[in-house]
Design a protein around this motif. Structure first.
Motif, PDB file in Angstrom:
ATOM      1  N   LYS A 163     129.875  54.078  29.618  1.00 53.55           N
ATOM      2  CA  LYS A 163     128.880  53.316  30.361  1.00 53.55           C
ATOM      3  C   LYS A 163     127.606  54.114  30.608  1.00 53.55           C
ATOM      4  N   GLU A 164     127.771  55.386  30.953  1.00 50.80           N
ATOM      5  CA  GLU A 164     126.596  56.215  31.257  1.00 50.80           C
ATOM      6  C   GLU A 164     125.695  56.342  30.028  1.00 50.80           C
ATOM      7  N   TYR A 165     126.314  56.604  28.878  1.00 52.16           N
ATOM      8  CA  TYR A 165     125.507  56.715  27.663  1.00 52.16           C
ATOM      9  C   TYR A 165     124.867  55.377  27.320  1.00 52.16           C
ATOM     10  N   SER A 166     125.619  54.303  27.490  1.00 57.22           N
ATOM     11  CA  SER A 166     125.093  52.978  27.160  1.00 57.22           C
ATOM     12  C   SER A 166     123.817  52.677  27.947  1.00 57.22           C
ATOM     13  N   THR A 167     123.812  53.016  29.232  1.00 58.42           N
ATOM     14  CA  THR A 167     122.609  52.811  30.057  1.00 58.42           C
ATOM     15  C   THR A 167     121.432  53.601  29.492  1.00 58.42           C
ATOM     16  N   HIS A 168     121.702  54.852  29.136  1.00 57.61           N
ATOM     17  CA  HIS A 168     120.654  55.692  28.537  1.00 57.61           C
ATOM     18  C   HIS A 168     120.164  55.097  27.228  1.00 57.61           C
ATOM     19  N   PHE A 169     121.091  54.648  26.376  1.00 67.57           N
ATOM     20  CA  PHE A 169     120.718  54.128  25.057  1.00 67.57           C
ATOM     21  C   PHE A 169     119.758  52.959  25.178  1.00 67.57           C
ATOM     22  N   TRP A 170     120.101  51.997  26.025  1.00 65.45           N
ATOM     23  CA  TRP A 170     119.277  50.787  26.079  1.00 65.45           C
ATOM     24  C   TRP A 170     117.901  51.058  26.671  1.00 65.45           C
ATOM     25  N   TYR A 211     116.123  52.476  23.719  1.00 65.01           N
ATOM     26  CA  TYR A 211     115.957  51.463  22.672  1.00 65.01           C
ATOM     27  C   TYR A 211     114.776  50.549  22.976  1.00 65.01           C
ATOM     28  N   TYR A 212     114.760  50.006  24.180  1.00 63.33           N
ATOM     29  CA  TYR A 212     113.671  49.092  24.527  1.00 63.33           C
ATOM     30  C   TYR A 212     112.319  49.798  24.517  1.00 63.33           C
ATOM     31  N   ASN A 213     112.309  51.085  24.855  1.00 61.98           N
ATOM     32  CA  ASN A 213     111.057  51.832  24.876  1.00 61.98           C
ATOM     33  C   ASN A 213     110.577  52.211  23.489  1.00 61.98           C
ATOM     34  N   LYS A 214     111.504  52.358  22.534  1.00 65.30           N
ATOM     35  CA  LYS A 214     111.135  52.898  21.227  1.00 65.30           C
ATOM     36  C   LYS A 214     111.031  51.867  20.113  1.00 65.30           C
ATOM     37  N   TYR A 215     111.790  50.778  20.226  1.00 65.98           N
ATOM     38  CA  TYR A 215     111.897  49.858  19.083  1.00 65.98           C
ATOM     39  C   TYR A 215     110.528  49.322  18.671  1.00 65.98           C
ATOM     40  N   ILE A 216     109.720  48.963  19.639  1.00 68.52           N
ATOM     41  CA  ILE A 216     108.333  48.572  19.379  1.00 68.52           C
ATOM     42  C   ILE A 216     107.452  49.528  20.160  1.00 68.52           C
ATOM     43  N   SER A 217     106.505  50.148  19.457  1.00 65.63           N
ATOM     44  CA  SER A 217     105.609  51.106  20.091  1.00 65.63           C
ATOM     45  C   SER A 217     104.160  50.724  19.796  1.00 65.63           C
ATOM     46  N   GLU A 218     103.250  51.515  20.307  1.00 64.34           N
ATOM     47  CA  GLU A 218     101.831  51.247  20.055  1.00 64.34           C
ATOM     48  C   GLU A 218     101.536  51.261  18.559  1.00 64.34           C
TER      49      GLU A 218
END
Length: 965
Positions: free
Chosen positions: A58-65, A68-75
């Motif tokens: 669970k701890e890693y999953s929180t970190h992953f998402w 993910y949301y911050n990196k998948y689409i960037s400037e």
């Protein structure tokens, strides 16, 4: 305020017509399994979330998402969309992610996800990209399928009033938050509601739309409301009760989706009918997941019919039919196996796999073939049936059930009657059975929209038949071309156009001809370009291909001129240091992470390191001060007990990846009993009576390393012999160093048949490298043994020092033996550090460098361990728990140089000092690396052999081009 508005089937802003063309950002705020190669076994967000939690916790999953949301689409993505000629995005989101439902069923924003969305909208304002907000996954689910993150495989939105209330509240929140945002076009209320197998709820859709509209309009009267039909947005019958007045009053726009069927106007009849009757524009909100031919025909058709479009999808894993592709991480197949068996593989760190997914989504490939097909821009091949206009003498009857209303004659190659199959979900080519010819008679013509830049261009036409044809463009008509063949042949024309071509026509002069395809510049040489570019809070590495074009205009501006016939040295390669600190950190990593580090450094896909520097005994990057020998008696019998603990295991693992790694050994200090100050630290000198025994120990060390099947390439006489350090150090004057090399170390190597091990002199800062080299050579006997000069970068550029050594002592190797960013001396960003690496490598190589060695291969989160708190940055660093590695921007800059081993440095000239340039050649290819450390974008025309490559180097970017010559 100037919002986009609707006027008579058109979108207007400030009374100017706007045509929306762009992309749906699928896979980001509502990930879909198929985009990650999961398909039905893990097809929706909640199942992907469970997969990660089950395999990683669970701890890693929180970190992953969060990542993910911050990196998948960037400037980078928003900037790229604008630069490629598009002006809009559709952002699909999952209501469960963007909103929180509290215990009393009260709706609130998830602030962290709202920040991600707001940041993207800020980028859109910066680059002029319009935004459509798309409720892709409504509370309870509107489709009962994977695309809406359904929990029960049922559209519970339509059977539960609570979900409907939550949906209305969510749109109210969005309207309040974005009501003043002009870059937002409008609100797409519900994505693809109710497939046919749930059509019993169809009559509920429009009333729900109306309830949402009513509440939005209490808050926001400006943004357009976008409504989709049922059955994957393909059925508009639910809009039968809509009136022109209702549509006009509420600024309603209609949206349909189109996949895999005929890309022709006939298939759009119903949508166009509703658009005309309700006097409102159409948006093709999703279409794609097909092949290039389909895109080339369909999206040109939308523009011709003034139907706004949003291509689906912008980004996904391992594909060539979306705009952006990223690689599956290593061991992804093991994740898919877990989905099938629900059994975890032993000794496999699944967190590393998902960390690598996070890495890969920022290392991407731009599929310019897809972009060119959407923009109808050369280089491009257009199927003959993809004409945009035509002239016929009389109406013809087609055997192909496609574009029938045009009355242009279309035939299948085998002459059968039927409908073509355009379902090519993975981008595969049309089959032979679906090959369509346009049959054209005398004085008939086909016109194609195409953008061809000025210059020398090649047009290739595949056809068969008996007759003749010509081409016309820009008021020019080519000479007639005669055809007499019952088999498909290819005719090529070279044209030189002084102006850009936007349309071209094929005109049949006489006879009957069957046209297959028309291609523009398809055979032009491609150049692979890799760019690492930085923004305020992110960086991206991306690969794309561009074309070399003929320099018919003899371009004089922004020129980088390559001269491969003017050769310099042949570069041997790169490496890094296996310090005890690096090796200790490596030992703390899981086997999967260790393998990751090894691949990143020593594989051809990584940094391709061929050299390793190994300290002899302790240095500042050790766990403690030590010597493998404690007294004179065990100079030949020591056991490498310290090296065996961490360094040797790290080397053994590296050799499993590359058995040809060559080691450079370097001592920091003799044992304390051999030194005048009786300490390994604070400088001191080697006692005269120990010169021979110290040399014998170094030779014994080489032998023991070689006994483990490692290859020893060179040994330094002394690391930094002019530095009195608080850590392990020893001082030699030039005379003493020359004496040690010529009378002791050199002869000892020779006596032990180790002449192939090169001796490196100086091994200290570059500012004094030439003078030290000159002083060493005052000893006439040193030349027999001294084969290389080592240097470090800590005193500044001093590239001239290397040029002088190369000129005066051409037989010496120039080895940059140690380079790193010292945290005790700088607060630079990773970008500035990365730029320093690139600047140094470019300058050194142009000045004569043979080998470049980075310092620690791996460090902990502090930049250690280190015995004297002399912390440094490494390209790869572990986190505090050693459960993850962070790959810094420095690594990605170094990767631009990873293919230079055995390359010959060549000359190149540049038009500006603002761009640092290095050109090399190997075999039939030329690599050019361009570094722009300025805050301004730079234009660049790379010229070779009368051909030009036009590129733009973004601010704070590095580019590598690779062209076949």
């Amino acid at each position: 305020m100037a919002f986009i508005t609707i006027d008579n089937n058109k979108l207007l802003k400030n009374n100017k017509e706007i045509f929306l063309k762009g992309f749906g950002l699928g896979g980001w705020l509502i990930p879909e399994g198929y985009m990650l190669k999961f398909y039905t076994s893990c097809d929706r967000p909640r199942r992907i979330e469970k997969l990660i939690e089950d395999t990683c916790g669970k701890e890693y999953s929180t970190h992953f998402w969060k990542e993910y949301y911050n990196k998948y689409i960037s400037e980078f993505d928003i900037k790229l969309i604008a630069e490629k000629g598009f002006n809009s995005i559709r952002i699909p989101f999952n209501s469960r992610i963007l909103f929180d439902i509290e215990k009393d069923n009260k709706v609130t924003f998830n602030k962290s996800i709202l920040e991600v969305l707001d940041r993207a909208i800020t980028w859109c304002k910066k680059y002029g990209i319009y935004v459509i907000l798309d409720m892709h996954g409504a509370p309870g689910g509107q489709t009962g399928q994977n695309i809406d993150d359904s929990i029960n495989d049922h559209p519970d939105l339509f059977t539960n009033k609570l979900y409907q209330k939550q949906l209305i509240d969510m749109w109210k929140f969005l309207a309040i938050h974005y009501r003043a945002e002009e870059i937002i076009v409008g609100y797409d209320l519900l994505n693809e509601p109710l497939p046919n197998f749930f059509n019993q709820y169809n009559e509920m859709v429009l009333p729900l739309y109306r309830e949402i509209i009513k509440e939005i309009r209490k808050i926001d009267i400006n943004h357009i409301i976008i409504l989709e039909g049922v059955h994957w947005a393909s059925d508009f019958s639910i809009f039968n009760s809509l009136t022109k007045e209702e549509v006009k009053e509420n600024k309603i726009m209609l949206q349909f989706h189109k996949y895999w069927n005929n890309p022709d106007q006939e298939s759009l009849k119903e949508y166009i009918k509703y658009s005309n009757s309700l006097n409102t524009p159409l948006l093709m909100g999703e279409g794609g997941e097909n092949n290039i031919d389909w895109y080339t025909i369909a999206f040109s058709m939308y523009e011709r019919l003034n139907i706004h479009y949003s291509f689906w999808t912008y980004k996904k894993m391992d594909n060539h039919n979306s705009i952006i592709s990223f690689n599956a991480p290593k061991n992804w197949d093991k994740v898919i196996t877990y989905l099938e068996t629900r059994t975890k593989e032993e000794n496999l760190d699944y967190c590393v796999i998902f960390d690598n997914l996070l890495r890969n989504i920022t290392e991407v490939k731009v599929n310019n073939d897809v972009i060119n097909s959407l923009n109808r821009e050369s280089p491009l091949t257009i199927p003959a049936e993809g004409f945009d206009n035509f002239t016929i003498k009389e109406n013809h009857q087609s055997k192909v059930l496609f574009r029938e209303e045009t009355k242009v004659e279309l035939v299948f190659e085998d002459n059968h009657i039927g409908k073509p199959n355009y379902q090519k979900m993975n981008g595969e080519k049309q089959s032979i059975e679906d090959k369509i010819f346009v049959k054209q008679y005398e004085k008939e013509s086909l016109k194609y929209k195409i953008r061809i830049q000025q210059g020398l261009n090649t047009i290739s036409i595949k056809l068969k038949g008996v007759g003749s044809f010509n081409l016309s463009y820009n008021n020019i008509t080519t000479q007639n071309i005669n055809i007499n063949s019952h088999n498909i042949i290819e005719k090529k024309l070279k044209i030189t156009n002084k102006d850009t071509i936007t349309n071209i026509s094929i005109n049949t002069v006489e006879g009957e001809l069957y046209f297959d395809e028309i291609a523009f510049n398809k055979d032009n040489k491609k150049v692979k370009i890799i760019t690492t570019t930085s923004f305020d809070d992110s960086f991206t590495t991306f690969e794309e291909t561009k074309e070399f074009v003929e320099d018919i205009n003899y371009e004089e501006n922004n020129i980088v001129d390559l001269q491969p016939e003017i050769e310099k040295q042949k570069f041997k390669g790169f490496g890094g240091a296996f310090t005890e600190s690096a090796s200790y950190v490596f030992s703390k990593l899981s086997p999967t992470l260790q393998d990751d580090v090894l691949q990143l450094y020593f594989s051809e896909e990584g940094l391709n390191y061929k050299y390793g520097r190994v300290p002899i005994d302790s240095c500042d990057f050790s766990l403690t001060q030590y010597s493998e020998i404690e007294n004179e008696e065990n100079i030949d019998t020591f056991s490498l007990k310290y090296a065996n603990k961490y360094i040797i295991p790290f080397l053994e693992k590296a050799y499993e990846i590359n058995k040809n790694i060559k080691l450079i050994l370097a001592p920091w200090s003799p044992p304390e009993y051999m030194k005048e100050n009786n300490s390994r630290l604070n400088g001191g000198k080697l006692k005269k009576e120990y010169y021979e025994k110290w040399a014998n120990y170094l030779v014994s060390y080489i032998k023991k390393i070689r006994e483990k099947s490692f290859k020893v390439f060179a040994i330094s006489s002394q690391n930094e012999p002019n530095a009195i350090q608080t850590w392990d150090s020893c001082i030699y004057s030039a005379e003493k160093e020359a004496l040690f090399i010529s009378k002791y170390l050199g002869p000892a190597l020779k006596e032990n048949n180790l002449e192939e091990v090169l001796i490196i002199g100086w091994d200290h800062n570059k500012d004094s490298a030439y003078n030290r080299c000159k002083s060493l050579h005052k000893n006439t006997e040193v030349k027999e043994y001294l084969k290389a000069i080592g240097f470090h970068w800590y005193s500044g550029d001093h590239f001239k020092q290397l040029e002088m050594i190369r000129k005066q002592y051409p037989s010496l190797l120039l080895i940059s033996t140690e380079n790193c960013i010292e945290l005790t001396k700088t607060n630079n960003s990773h970008l500035q550090n990365a730029q320093k690496y690139a600047h140094e490598i470019i300058g050194d190589l142009k000045a004569g460098l043979d080998i470049f060695m980075d310092w620690n291969l791996l460090l902990d989160s502090k930049g250690g361990p280190n015995t004297v708190n002399n912390y440094c940055v490494a390209p790869i660093m572990a986190n505090k728990k050693f459960s993850k590695i962070n790959i810094n921007e420095e690594y990605y800059y170094l990767k631009h140089f990873n293919q230079l081993e055995d390359s010959i440095v060549i000359e190149s000239s540049s038009y500006t000092k603002d761009i640092e340039i290095l050109s090399t050649k190997k075999g039939s290819s030329i690599n050019t690396i361009l570094l722009n450390t300025s805050n301004e974008q730079k234009k660049c025309n790379i010229r070779y052999n009368n051909k030009i490559l036009n590129i733009i180097i973004d601010k704070n970017s590095i580019i590598t081009t690779n062209q076949i010559v």
